[in-house]
Scaffold this motif. Sequence first.
Motif, PDB file in Angstrom:
ATOM      1  N   PRO A 150       0.835  -1.199   0.000  1.00 22.87           N
ATOM      2  CA  PRO A 150       0.000   0.000   0.000  1.00 22.87           C
ATOM      3  C   PRO A 150       0.874   1.256   0.000  1.00 22.87           C
ATOM      4  N   VAL A 151       0.428   2.275  -0.716  1.00 23.72           N
ATOM      5  CA  VAL A 151       1.159   3.535  -0.817  1.00 23.72           C
ATOM      6  C   VAL A 151       0.304   4.659  -0.238  1.00 23.72           C
ATOM      7  N   THR A 152       0.905   5.467   0.616  1.00 19.07           N
ATOM      8  CA  THR A 152       0.265   6.702   1.059  1.00 19.07           C
ATOM      9  C   THR A 152       0.870   7.853   0.267  1.00 19.07           C
ATOM     10  N   LEU A 153       0.037   8.638  -0.377  1.00 19.07           N
ATOM     11  CA  LEU A 153       0.506   9.744  -1.198  1.00 19.07           C
ATOM     12  C   LEU A 153       0.871  10.959  -0.349  1.00 19.07           C
ATOM     13  N   SER A 154       1.767  11.774  -0.866  1.00 19.37           N
ATOM     14  CA  SER A 154       2.171  12.994  -0.166  1.00 19.37           C
ATOM     15  C   SER A 154       0.965  13.900   0.080  1.00 19.37           C
ATOM     16  N   GLY A 155       0.956  14.520   1.255  1.00 16.89           N
ATOM     17  CA  GLY A 155      -0.088  15.478   1.591  1.00 16.89           C
ATOM     18  C   GLY A 155      -1.267  14.911   2.327  1.00 16.89           C
ATOM     19  N   VAL A 156      -1.304  13.579   2.516  1.00 17.09           N
ATOM     20  CA  VAL A 156      -2.407  12.967   3.262  1.00 17.09           C
ATOM     21  C   VAL A 156      -1.857  12.008   4.311  1.00 17.09           C
ATOM     22  N   GLY A 157      -2.716  11.663   5.274  1.00 19.11           N
ATOM     23  CA  GLY A 157      -2.347  10.677   6.281  1.00 19.11           C
ATOM     24  C   GLY A 157      -1.057  11.033   6.997  1.00 19.11           C
ATOM     25  N   GLU A 158      -0.217  10.038   7.179  1.00 19.45           N
ATOM     26  CA  GLU A 158       1.053  10.249   7.873  1.00 19.45           C
ATOM     27  C   GLU A 158       2.032  11.094   7.062  1.00 19.45           C
ATOM     28  N   LYS A 159       1.696  11.366   5.799  1.00 12.28           N
ATOM     29  CA  LYS A 159       2.549  12.217   4.953  1.00 12.28           C
ATOM     30  C   LYS A 159       1.894  13.577   4.691  1.00 12.28           C
ATOM     31  N   ARG A 160       1.017  13.984   5.580  1.00  8.56           N
ATOM     32  CA  ARG A 160       0.249  15.220   5.332  1.00  8.56           C
ATOM     33  C   ARG A 160       1.122  16.468   5.280  1.00  8.56           C
ATOM     34  N   GLU A 161       2.293  16.430   5.877  1.00  7.60           N
ATOM     35  CA  GLU A 161       3.163  17.611   5.891  1.00  7.60           C
ATOM     36  C   GLU A 161       4.063  17.692   4.657  1.00  7.60           C
ATOM     37  N   ARG A 162       4.062  16.676   3.835  1.00  6.88           N
ATOM     38  CA  ARG A 162       4.921  16.714   2.647  1.00  6.88           C
ATOM     39  C   ARG A 162       4.325  17.646   1.597  1.00  6.88           C
ATOM     40  N   PRO A 163       5.155  18.477   0.962  1.00  4.30           N
ATOM     41  CA  PRO A 163       4.635  19.393  -0.058  1.00  4.30           C
ATOM     42  C   PRO A 163       4.178  18.642  -1.303  1.00  4.30           C
ATOM     43  N   VAL A 164       3.204  19.228  -1.990  1.00  2.00           N
ATOM     44  CA  VAL A 164       2.653  18.628  -3.209  1.00  2.00           C
ATOM     45  C   VAL A 164       2.724  19.660  -4.330  1.00  2.00           C
ATOM     46  N   GLY A 165       3.353  19.271  -5.434  1.00  2.00           N
ATOM     47  CA  GLY A 165       3.447  20.134  -6.605  1.00  2.00           C
ATOM     48  C   GLY A 165       3.222  19.332  -7.870  1.00  2.00           C
ATOM     49  N   ARG A 166       3.841  19.765  -8.967  1.00  2.00           N
ATOM     50  CA  ARG A 166       3.662  19.075 -10.238  1.00  2.00           C
ATOM     51  C   ARG A 166       4.182  17.641 -10.165  1.00  2.00           C
TER      52      ARG A 166
END
Length: 232
Positions: A33-49
């Motif tokens: 399973p993959v958690t994408l940046s910006g949600v869940g435990e990765k909510r603080e990771r920046p999201v761009g292009r």
Amino acid sequence: MTEFVLVAGAWLNGSVWDDVASGLRALGHGVHPVTLSGVGEKRERPVGRQTHVNDIVEEVERLGLRDVVLVGHSYSGIPVGQAAERLGDRLARVVFVDASVPTDGESFVSAWWQGPDALQGRLDANGGLWALPEAAEFEGQDMTDEQIARFLAGATPHPGAALSDPAVLDRPLGELPATYIKCLLDGPEPDEDVARLLTSEQGELVTMDTGHWPMISRPGELAAILDKAAAS
């Protein structure tokens, strides 16, 4: 052994696949399973292009996976479809679970069924984040109160930057071996983009008599369908 890479849709992290993952592992498959940046435990990771596309490709490469069945649910069908192209001979099949599919130059927002202004307005009013679904959005989706509570407990607002990120496709998506799983309680017919995907000789349509989140409402049935798709 097939390696399943499971990517949840908006708001949700990798744990939403737990019951499906258990079923697939019992059948002898690898499951990631993959958690994408910006949600869940990765909510603080920046999201761009292309952030979410890169999240998926980098995880497959980091783990050295081959014979990959890449699975995307709902929103994540857009980055999953793009990532599938980039995986080359690592990819065995891509599976879209009641998902959006990417169109070159279009985003999740631009293809929103009520029009792009409707969704963009909601994002702008919430600081650039897509707020969690309200109770009415779960009605008729084959989920118990306990399952809805589980959904909301594991959910975080979704980064609007990902939703408005235009897809980049180097070749027609229909050239990839693909399975589309349509959840009938969320609408009986695939949209036009999906219909075009299914005209390919490598495309197949499977239906489930459940709502939009089958990994919660029917995890055993979904695991069985994914297992069969891997053998296609």
